[in-house]
Design a protein around this motif. Structure first.
Motif, PDB file in Angstrom:
ATOM      1  N   UNK A   1     -24.373  74.829 175.466  1.00  0.00           N
ATOM      2  CA  UNK A   1     -24.166  76.242 175.808  1.00  0.00           C
ATOM      3  C   UNK A   1     -22.954  76.907 174.944  1.00  0.00           C
ATOM      4  N   UNK A   2     -22.125  77.339 175.448  1.00  0.00           N
ATOM      5  CA  UNK A   2     -21.049  77.972 174.724  1.00  0.00           C
ATOM      6  C   UNK A   2     -19.858  76.997 174.790  1.00  0.00           C
ATOM      7  N   UNK A   3     -19.968  75.850 175.035  1.00  0.00           N
ATOM      8  CA  UNK A   3     -18.744  74.998 175.187  1.00  0.00           C
ATOM      9  C   UNK A   3     -18.875  73.762 174.326  1.00  0.00           C
ATOM     10  N   UNK A   4     -17.751  72.911 173.966  1.00  0.00           N
ATOM     11  CA  UNK A   4     -17.731  71.676 173.419  1.00  0.00           C
ATOM     12  C   UNK A   4     -16.622  70.848 173.823  1.00  0.00           C
ATOM     13  N   UNK A   5     -17.070  69.644 173.533  1.00  0.00           N
ATOM     14  CA  UNK A   5     -16.077  68.492 173.861  1.00  0.00           C
ATOM     15  C   UNK A   5     -15.891  67.484 172.855  1.00  0.00           C
ATOM     16  N   UNK A   6     -14.758  66.836 172.917  1.00  0.00           N
ATOM     17  CA  UNK A   6     -14.512  65.687 172.211  1.00  0.00           C
ATOM     18  C   UNK A   6     -15.637  64.632 172.940  1.00  0.00           C
ATOM     19  N   UNK A   7     -16.167  63.741 171.902  1.00  0.00           N
ATOM     20  CA  UNK A   7     -17.201  62.835 172.640  1.00  0.00           C
ATOM     21  C   UNK A   7     -16.679  61.934 173.471  1.00  0.00           C
ATOM     22  N   UNK A   8     -15.134  61.484 173.351  1.00  0.00           N
ATOM     23  CA  UNK A   8     -14.352  60.819 174.387  1.00  0.00           C
ATOM     24  C   UNK A   8     -14.021  61.488 175.352  1.00  0.00           C
ATOM     25  N   UNK A   9     -14.167  63.007 175.476  1.00  0.00           N
ATOM     26  CA  UNK A   9     -13.901  63.633 176.664  1.00  0.00           C
ATOM     27  C   UNK A   9     -15.049  64.309 177.418  1.00  0.00           C
ATOM     28  N   UNK A  10     -16.166  63.871 177.023  1.00  0.00           N
ATOM     29  CA  UNK A  10     -17.385  64.382 177.572  1.00  0.00           C
ATOM     30  C   UNK A  10     -17.832  63.245 178.840  1.00  0.00           C
ATOM     31  N   UNK A  11     -17.197  63.395 179.741  1.00  0.00           N
ATOM     32  CA  UNK A  11     -17.180  62.698 181.003  1.00  0.00           C
ATOM     33  C   UNK A  11     -17.354  63.391 182.374  1.00  0.00           C
ATOM     34  N   UNK A  12     -17.858  62.635 183.186  1.00  0.00           N
ATOM     35  CA  UNK A  12     -18.156  62.925 184.610  1.00  0.00           C
ATOM     36  C   UNK A  12     -16.905  63.686 185.087  1.00  0.00           C
ATOM     37  N   UNK A  13     -17.092  64.757 185.944  1.00  0.00           N
ATOM     38  CA  UNK A  13     -15.792  65.255 186.426  1.00  0.00           C
ATOM     39  C   UNK A  13     -15.575  64.632 187.744  1.00  0.00           C
ATOM     40  N   UNK A  14     -16.235  63.709 188.212  1.00  0.00           N
ATOM     41  CA  UNK A  14     -15.851  63.090 189.476  1.00  0.00           C
ATOM     42  C   UNK A  14     -15.545  61.545 189.168  1.00  0.00           C
TER      43      UNK A  14
ATOM     44  N   UNK B   1     -24.628  70.242 185.913  1.00  0.00           N
ATOM     45  CA  UNK B   1     -23.501  71.109 185.529  1.00  0.00           C
ATOM     46  C   UNK B   1     -23.254  71.899 186.816  1.00  0.00           C
ATOM     47  N   UNK B   2     -22.184  72.343 187.418  1.00  0.00           N
ATOM     48  CA  UNK B   2     -21.587  73.101 188.379  1.00  0.00           C
ATOM     49  C   UNK B   2     -20.419  74.098 188.092  1.00  0.00           C
ATOM     50  N   UNK B   3     -20.927  75.331 187.915  1.00  0.00           N
ATOM     51  CA  UNK B   3     -19.767  76.038 187.229  1.00  0.00           C
ATOM     52  C   UNK B   3     -19.535  75.499 186.063  1.00  0.00           C
ATOM     53  N   UNK B   4     -18.291  75.283 185.826  1.00  0.00           N
ATOM     54  CA  UNK B   4     -17.422  74.682 184.811  1.00  0.00           C
ATOM     55  C   UNK B   4     -17.646  72.981 184.571  1.00  0.00           C
ATOM     56  N   UNK B   5     -17.798  72.711 185.561  1.00  0.00           N
ATOM     57  CA  UNK B   5     -17.758  71.146 185.730  1.00  0.00           C
ATOM     58  C   UNK B   5     -19.158  70.500 185.421  1.00  0.00           C
ATOM     59  N   UNK B   6     -19.078  69.143 184.893  1.00  0.00           N
ATOM     60  CA  UNK B   6     -20.127  68.503 184.602  1.00  0.00           C
ATOM     61  C   UNK B   6     -20.093  67.203 185.192  1.00  0.00           C
ATOM     62  N   UNK B   7     -21.253  66.806 185.698  1.00  0.00           N
ATOM     63  CA  UNK B   7     -21.537  65.542 186.562  1.00  0.00           C
ATOM     64  C   UNK B   7     -22.580  64.755 185.972  1.00  0.00           C
ATOM     65  N   UNK B   8     -22.441  63.070 186.191  1.00  0.00           N
ATOM     66  CA  UNK B   8     -23.347  62.475 186.064  1.00  0.00           C
ATOM     67  C   UNK B   8     -24.343  62.718 186.870  1.00  0.00           C
ATOM     68  N   UNK B   9     -25.569  62.000 187.044  1.00  0.00           N
ATOM     69  CA  UNK B   9     -26.727  62.273 187.830  1.00  0.00           C
ATOM     70  C   UNK B   9     -26.238  61.713 189.201  1.00  0.00           C
ATOM     71  N   UNK B  10     -25.844  60.791 189.520  1.00  0.00           N
ATOM     72  CA  UNK B  10     -25.401  60.177 190.853  1.00  0.00           C
ATOM     73  C   UNK B  10     -24.377  60.994 191.264  1.00  0.00           C
ATOM     74  N   UNK B  11     -23.185  61.442 190.827  1.00  0.00           N
ATOM     75  CA  UNK B  11     -22.323  62.076 191.341  1.00  0.00           C
ATOM     76  C   UNK B  11     -22.824  63.799 191.680  1.00  0.00           C
ATOM     77  N   UNK B  12     -23.695  64.024 190.842  1.00  0.00           N
ATOM     78  CA  UNK B  12     -24.152  65.490 190.902  1.00  0.00           C
ATOM     79  C   UNK B  12     -25.227  65.841 191.706  1.00  0.00           C
TER      80      UNK B  12
ATOM     81  N   UNK C   1     -15.796  60.075 186.037  1.00  0.00           N
ATOM     82  CA  UNK C   1     -15.155  59.755 184.763  1.00  0.00           C
ATOM     83  C   UNK C   1     -15.932  59.127 183.868  1.00  0.00           C
ATOM     84  N   UNK C   2     -17.217  58.491 184.183  1.00  0.00           N
ATOM     85  CA  UNK C   2     -18.101  57.817 183.286  1.00  0.00           C
ATOM     86  C   UNK C   2     -18.518  58.547 182.052  1.00  0.00           C
TER      87      UNK C   2
END
Length: 284
Positions: A241-254, A266-277, A256-257
């Motif tokens: 969408x309108x956001x960018x991440x370093x590849x090493x920063x693109x991790x689950x917000x819960x 995604x939830x609001x501005x957070x991103x999660x792996x399928x398990x955590x989300x 960190x995988x």
């Protein structure tokens, strides 16, 4: 009237009616003079008697018939010569043995003639010329290329690039940016004006910027660490969408995988792996 007595200063023999030699205003018979004062010939090692010509060079003495070139044995009497390692050589032998060869014509540069030296090679003054106009360069400024040496006006006319910034001739070095030549000292950051010739830099609208200025003015910020994303040296980054991440920063917000190459939610501005989300009211 009696004849005044006239004696050899050394042996006291009468010199009346005989040949003699004066030394420091004192008379000597020839035999005494030769025995006491004669120099010894450098070549034959025999004394140079008073009746012979004594040729002297730098404190060394020769009979006239012994004063010869040590290589070709030709007489050096009243002829030009040179010394090499205490040997006396005629001009021709000295040139063949010791003189430099002209880099252009390959002929000997004779002793006493003017020679030009450049980058360890030697030229006759008349051979050291501009490759284009063929005029002697002498001690004037020159610029060297693989094809030869050039006076500055000819080099500028035939080969020189002109700096895109100051429009002056680039005589050596320089860099190329966007197919245009620049002096190293003219290639500056369009923001802070510091030299970029030995720095990493980025460009924007054909203008160069140092990394600090580019990051401050134009670089996207990572949604996780908020640091600039430059893509420098092939660094990878993720866009969503309108956001960018370093590849090493693109991790689950819960947990960190890493989510690179994986499905995510995604939830609001957070991103999660399928398990955590899975237990979160997600957007995707």
């Amino acid at each position: 009237m009696t004849t005044p007595q006239f004696y050899c200063q050394y042996c006291m023999a009468s010199l009346l009616g005989k040949k003699y030699v004066l030394k420091d205003d004192n008379p000597y018979c020839v035999s005494c003079y030769d025995r006491i004062f004669s120099n010894y010939c450098e070549e034959c090692k025999e004394p140079i008697e008073s009746g012979s010509k004594d040729l002297c060079y730098k404190g060394r003495h020769w009979h006239e018939g012994c004063f010869n070139c040590t290589k070709c044995n030709h007489s050096l009497v009243e002829k030009p010569f040179a010394a090499k390692d205490e040997r006396l050589l005629c001009s021709e032998c000295y040139s063949n043995e010791c003189s430099s060869k002209c880099f252009h014509c390959k002929k000997t540069i004779m002793p006493g003639s003017r020679k030009m030296e450049f980058k360890g090679n030697y030229w006759h003054e008349t051979c050291f010329v501009c490759e284009h106009c063929r005029q002697p360069i002498g001690t004037k400024p020159l610029i060297s290329k693989e094809s030869g040496n050039y006076c500055v006006p000819c080099f500028e006319k035939e080969f020189a690039n002109y700096c895109s910034f100051c429009k002056k001739v680039i005589t050596s070095g320089g860099i190329t940016f966007r197919d245009q030549p620049w002096h190293k000292e003219c290639f500056l950051c369009s923001g802070c004006r510091k030299e970029l010739c030995e720095e990493e830099f980025m460009s924007r609208d054909d203008y160069p910027f140092c990394l600090d200025c580019y990051n401050h003015l134009y670089a996207k910020k990572c949604a996780a660490c908020t640091k600039p994303i430059t893509g420098l040296r092939g660094a990878k980054f993720i866009c969503f969408q309108d956001r960018q991440w370093h590849s090493e920063c693109f991790n689950c917000g819960k947990c960190s995988v890493s989510l690179v190459g994986e499905g995510f939610l995604t939830h609001n501005k957070e991103i999660f792996c399928r398990k955590c989300g899975s237990g979160v009211d997600t957007d995707v």
